[in-house]
Design a protein around this motif. Structure first.
Motif, mmCIF file in Angstrom:
data_model
loop_
_atom_site.group_PDB
_atom_site.id
_atom_site.type_symbol
_atom_site.label_atom_id
_atom_site.label_comp_id
_atom_site.label_asym_id
_atom_site.label_seq_id
_atom_site.Cartn_x
_atom_site.Cartn_y
_atom_site.Cartn_z
ATOM 1 N N SER A 55 2.126 24.037 67.990
ATOM 2 C CA SER A 55 2.759 25.146 68.743
ATOM 3 C C SER A 55 4.224 24.811 69.805
ATOM 4 O O SER A 55 4.116 23.757 70.069
ATOM 5 N N GLU A 56 4.928 25.980 70.237
ATOM 6 C CA GLU A 56 6.125 25.714 71.538
ATOM 7 C C GLU A 56 5.635 24.836 72.620
ATOM 8 O O GLU A 56 5.838 23.544 72.992
ATOM 9 N N GLU A 57 5.018 24.882 73.204
ATOM 10 C CA GLU A 57 4.024 24.420 73.723
ATOM 11 C C GLU A 57 3.362 22.819 74.154
ATOM 12 O O GLU A 57 3.817 22.498 74.562
ATOM 13 N N ASP A 58 2.852 22.855 72.751
ATOM 14 C CA ASP A 58 2.362 21.350 72.779
ATOM 15 C C ASP A 58 3.863 20.722 72.386
ATOM 16 O O ASP A 58 3.474 19.490 72.322
ATOM 17 N N VAL A 60 6.521 20.466 74.329
ATOM 18 C CA VAL A 60 6.988 19.990 74.934
ATOM 19 C C VAL A 60 6.543 18.824 75.427
ATOM 20 O O VAL A 60 6.835 18.015 76.106
ATOM 21 N N VAL A 61 4.687 19.002 75.529
ATOM 22 C CA VAL A 61 4.221 18.050 75.459
ATOM 23 C C VAL A 61 4.676 16.926 75.458
ATOM 24 O O VAL A 61 4.004 15.736 76.187
ATOM 25 N N SER A 90 6.962 13.934 68.278
ATOM 26 C CA SER A 90 5.423 13.292 68.215
ATOM 27 C C SER A 90 4.482 12.723 67.594
ATOM 28 O O SER A 90 3.854 12.500 68.085
ATOM 29 N N GLN A 139 -5.093 18.284 76.987
ATOM 30 C CA GLN A 139 -4.964 19.454 76.156
ATOM 31 C C GLN A 139 -3.939 18.983 75.286
ATOM 32 O O GLN A 139 -4.698 19.843 74.185
ATOM 33 N N VAL A 140 -3.519 18.500 74.668
ATOM 34 C CA VAL A 140 -2.976 18.126 73.808
ATOM 35 C C VAL A 140 -3.440 16.529 73.132
ATOM 36 O O VAL A 140 -3.115 15.680 73.820
#
Length: 179
Positions: A55-58, A60-61, A90, A139-140
């Motif tokens: 996802s976009e949030e993941d 970024v992390v 990633s 979280q990820v």
């Protein structure tokens, strides 16, 4: 008595000079006849990896993690990765054969009684062989695949855990063994 001291002085001086000379000569001879170790040439070419769907949030992390990843982990040198868009953002690789760390893997469900390992602030679960590791309290989730030839996967995990604990936020819930 006086002549006895005079007769020892040349022997003491000769010994004081001869011993260091003999040691230096021995070291030189040993270095000349000792077999030379073959230099180890690690393959540091790009590693082909699979890129997780994030996802976009993941994403970024994961980018925050890979952008600050250590140059080496467990004494293994970082390697570039290739595998399409988002590979370098990633996935991280270290050593030859490559230890591959992937941010954004599928979470692993474990029983409360499962054996887990807390390393530098990150809780890990491993398969029975100790070759596949997954973080449980982030979280990820981050997965680390360790080839059998690496005898101490924990060395790599310790170094990666520091970066993961710093850049990947802790999950709201984690297995009881992770406390």
């Amino acid at each position: 008595m006086g002549s006895e001291k005079k007769s020892r002085l040349p022997a003491i001086v000769a010994t004081a000079v001869a011993v260091p000379v003999a040691v230096v000569a021995g070291v030189l001879v040993f270095n000349a006849i000792a077999p030379k170790a073959e230099p180890v040439h690690e393959d540091l070419s790009p590693v082909a990896v699979e890129v997780p769907a994030l996802s976009e949030e993941d994403a970024v992390v994961c980018l925050a993690l890979t952008a600050t990843a250590p140059e080496s982990a467990g004494g293994l040198q970082a390697r570039p990765v290739e595998g399409g868009a988002g590979a370098a953002e990633s996935v991280m690789a270290y050593g030859d054969p490559a230890v591959v760390a992937t941010c954004g893997v599928e979470p692993v469900a474990v029983e409360d009684t499962a054996l887990v390992y807390k390393l530098n602030g990150v809780c890990w679960y491993s398969d029975e062989a100790g070759l596949e590791w997954t973080s449980l309290d982030r979280q990820v989730p981050v997965g680390v695949s360790v080839p059998e030839t690496h005898e101490q996967p924990v060395d790599v995990l310790n170094d990666l855990s520091t970066a993961i604990a710093d850049k990947v936020p802790a999950a709201a819930e984690a297995p009881t063994g992770c406390a």
